[in-house]
Design a protein around this motif. Structure first.
Motif, PDB file in Angstrom:
ATOM      1  N   ASP A 202      19.381  50.794  23.884  1.00  0.00           N
ATOM      2  CA  ASP A 202      18.352  50.098  24.649  1.00  0.00           C
ATOM      3  C   ASP A 202      17.009  50.818  24.593  1.00  0.00           C
ATOM      4  O   ASP A 202      15.984  50.252  24.211  1.00  0.00           O
ATOM      5  N   PHE A 203      16.993  52.110  24.948  1.00  0.00           N
ATOM      6  CA  PHE A 203      15.684  52.753  25.089  1.00  0.00           C
ATOM      7  C   PHE A 203      15.004  53.014  23.752  1.00  0.00           C
ATOM      8  O   PHE A 203      13.774  52.953  23.654  1.00  0.00           O
ATOM      9  N   VAL A 204      15.776  53.271  22.686  1.00  0.00           N
ATOM     10  CA  VAL A 204      15.149  53.526  21.389  1.00  0.00           C
ATOM     11  C   VAL A 204      14.489  52.259  20.844  1.00  0.00           C
ATOM     12  O   VAL A 204      13.491  52.320  20.127  1.00  0.00           O
ATOM     13  N   GLN A 205      15.001  51.089  21.239  1.00  0.00           N
ATOM     14  CA  GLN A 205      14.460  49.827  20.739  1.00  0.00           C
ATOM     15  C   GLN A 205      13.403  49.209  21.656  1.00  0.00           C
ATOM     16  O   GLN A 205      12.891  48.121  21.362  1.00  0.00           O
ATOM     17  N   ASN A 206      13.081  49.897  22.757  1.00  0.00           N
ATOM     18  CA  ASN A 206      12.135  49.330  23.722  1.00  0.00           C
ATOM     19  C   ASN A 206      11.076  50.341  24.134  1.00  0.00           C
ATOM     20  O   ASN A 206      11.165  50.950  25.214  1.00  0.00           O
ATOM     21  N   PRO A 207      10.053  50.539  23.315  1.00  0.00           N
ATOM     22  CA  PRO A 207       8.998  51.508  23.658  1.00  0.00           C
ATOM     23  C   PRO A 207       8.135  51.024  24.818  1.00  0.00           C
ATOM     24  O   PRO A 207       7.952  49.812  25.006  1.00  0.00           O
ATOM     25  N   TYR A 208       7.637  51.982  25.570  1.00  0.00           N
ATOM     26  CA  TYR A 208       6.745  51.650  26.685  1.00  0.00           C
ATOM     27  C   TYR A 208       5.600  52.667  26.701  1.00  0.00           C
ATOM     28  O   TYR A 208       5.748  53.785  27.189  1.00  0.00           O
ATOM     29  N   PHE A 209       4.483  52.285  26.109  1.00  0.00           N
ATOM     30  CA  PHE A 209       3.320  53.168  26.038  1.00  0.00           C
ATOM     31  C   PHE A 209       2.153  52.543  26.795  1.00  0.00           C
ATOM     32  O   PHE A 209       1.894  51.341  26.648  1.00  0.00           O
ATOM     33  N   THR A 210       1.480  53.347  27.599  1.00  0.00           N
ATOM     34  CA  THR A 210       0.257  52.901  28.275  1.00  0.00           C
ATOM     35  C   THR A 210      -0.815  53.959  28.054  1.00  0.00           C
ATOM     36  O   THR A 210      -0.508  55.113  27.719  1.00  0.00           O
ATOM     37  N   ASP A 211      -2.057  53.584  28.261  1.00  0.00           N
ATOM     38  CA  ASP A 211      -3.142  54.562  28.131  1.00  0.00           C
ATOM     39  C   ASP A 211      -2.915  55.730  29.078  1.00  0.00           C
ATOM     40  O   ASP A 211      -3.149  56.898  28.722  1.00  0.00           O
ATOM     41  N   GLN A 212      -2.420  55.420  30.275  1.00  0.00           N
ATOM     42  CA  GLN A 212      -2.242  56.451  31.289  1.00  0.00           C
ATOM     43  C   GLN A 212      -1.118  57.424  30.920  1.00  0.00           C
ATOM     44  O   GLN A 212      -1.291  58.646  31.006  1.00  0.00           O
ATOM     45  N   ASN A 213       0.045  56.876  30.509  1.00  0.00           N
ATOM     46  CA  ASN A 213       1.148  57.809  30.237  1.00  0.00           C
ATOM     47  C   ASN A 213       0.943  58.581  28.934  1.00  0.00           C
ATOM     48  O   ASN A 213       1.471  59.669  28.760  1.00  0.00           O
TER      49      ASN A 213
END
Length: 433
Positions: A120-131
């Motif tokens: 699950d987590f390897v296939q679902n990236p979550y990037f934001t300017d803040q993080n």
């Protein structure tokens, strides 16, 4: 599903391919209490310049981005992935090397629950300017920590001495300057390029049900449109070393050193890569192994201690041999190693030493099969080079005395060698940073 049984090793492996290009492997280990699962991409720190698979434009990204991406994948909108693994009793981690990034867990219970988290987590990236901005501070601290680590420093100083242009000389984490340039858009670009299923594999090792593993992957795999092979761009590298000696001072009790030999026979077909790797290991064992008279002599003279050792890194784009440890006089050890190599070249390798070394190399290889983590990681390294790790036993047996004599003369050359030393901080001599 395909099943392959290796009679020589008494090992069985199951293989399954998926419509999105992903491949999965299960190394079945009956009665093993511990299981390993790794999700790996053929993407590491040296892959900073490439041709975009869709636009066909040349892209160059900041150094350290593969490692940065590894860090960020563990962060989710709801929290941290490690907490999810801990709930089911697994030890999870990841690493970025020069050529690979691997996400994995090891567990003795709840294997399939943990496996689903990995998928699950390897296939679902979550990037934001803040993080992304927050992570720059965290990785910056890590870079500073490694700069003060003498073992890390002596290693990368050696690579800087060996290589003029090849990106293998650049710290895997990048530099304090390069990570500041990384953006959310850069991360998504590299993720979408290198984390495509056709550039990835899943390896599971343990007493698990292969069909259940493959069914779980099929249920959770993400559909991705076709992507052509990624064209990676590496700079031309001259045959000479960058510099013969590189020194620095840090807080160590005794000088730490590595002596390197640059291998210019690269870009070989997979079978030739296997043979070159094995031959180099055997030759090194005949020259420097703990059972040799040479090792015994240096040890008795107090020039080396039990930390003395060697390794060979064999890749299509670069290969190098390194030997070192702690010594009161690293430069004398360097002189003696070069002298010893030249002496053996003149006299020839001792046949009894050759046979002993073959057994040592074979034994080192076979021991990996008793550890799910070691054999899985070795499998990943080999697969991405186009090499089958299960072929090594047969190829080790096929290596002849004459092959190793030839390898000794072709490779171990003072002209393509150099030394890296970390001296104690109170050393009076001036040193080069």
């Amino acid at each position: 599903m395909e099943r392959i049984y290796d009679d020589a090793l008494n090992e069985e492996i199951y293989i399954n391919s998926y419509s999105n290009g992903l491949k999965a492997f299960v190394i079945k280990k009956k009665n093993f209490s511990k299981a390993f699962a790794g999700f790996a991409t053929k993407y590491g720190s040296v892959d900073g310049k490439f041709v975009h698979p869709k636009t066909k434009e040349v892209v160059e990204v900041p150094d350290g981005i593969a490692h940065f991406l590894e860090h960020k994948l563990f962060e989710e909108e709801e929290g941290n992935v490690f907490d999810r693994f801990a709930k089911f009793g697994a030890m999870a981690n990841a690493f970025t090397s020069f050529k690979e990034t691997v996400y994995y867990f090891i567990s003795t219970q709840n294997f399939y629950e943990n496996f689903e988290i990995l998928l699950d987590f390897v296939q679902n990236p979550y990037f934001t300017d803040q993080n992304v901005e927050k992570e720059k501070g965290i990785i910056g601290q890590e870079i500073r920590m490694y700069q003060d680590n003498p073992n890390w420093r002596v290693y990368f100083n050696l690579l800087n001495a060996l290589y003029v242009n090849n990106p293998v000389k650049i710290d895997i984490a990048g530099t304090l300057e390069s990570i500041q340039k990384i953006t959310k858009e850069d991360l998504y670009l590299c993720y979408n390029t290198f984390y495509h299923p056709s550039n990835m594999i899943i390896v599971v090792c343990g007493d698990v049900d292969p069909q259940k593993v493959f069914d779980t992957i099929e249920r959770m795999e993400k559909t991705r449109e076709y992507q052509s092979l990624i064209e990676r761009i590496y700079p031309d590298e001259p045959e000479n070393v960058n510099q013969k000696k590189i020194e620095t001072s840090l807080s160590v009790a005794m000088p730490i050193f590595y002596i390197g030999f640059k291998d210019n026979q690269n870009d070989l077909p997979p079978y030739e890569m296997i043979m070159k790797d094995i031959q180099t290991q055997i030759v090194a064992e005949t020259l420097f192994g703990k059972s040799t008279d040479f090792y015994e002599m240096l040890y008795k003279e107090g020039l080396i201690n039990q930390n003395f050792g060697f390794e060979y890194n064999c890749e299509p784009e670069y290969s190098f041999f390194m030997i070192g440890g702690e010594s009161k006089d690293p430069e004398e050890v360097y002189r003696r190693i070069i002298e010893h190599v030249e002496d053996v070249k003149k006299k020839g390798i001792n046949r009894e030493e050759f046979e002993r070394a073959k057994k040592v190399v074979l034994g080192n290889h076979l021991r990996k099969f008793d550890n799910p983590e070691k054999i899985s990681v070795e499998f990943i390294y080999s697969y991405f080079k186009g090499v089958n790790i299960f072929e090594y036993v047969k190829e080790i047996a096929s290596v002849s005395f004459e092959m190793c004599e030839k390898r000794l003369r072709e490779f171990f050359d003072e002209n393509t060698s150099c030394i890296s030393v970390v001296w104690p901080a109170d050393k009076k001599n001036s040193v080069m940073e």
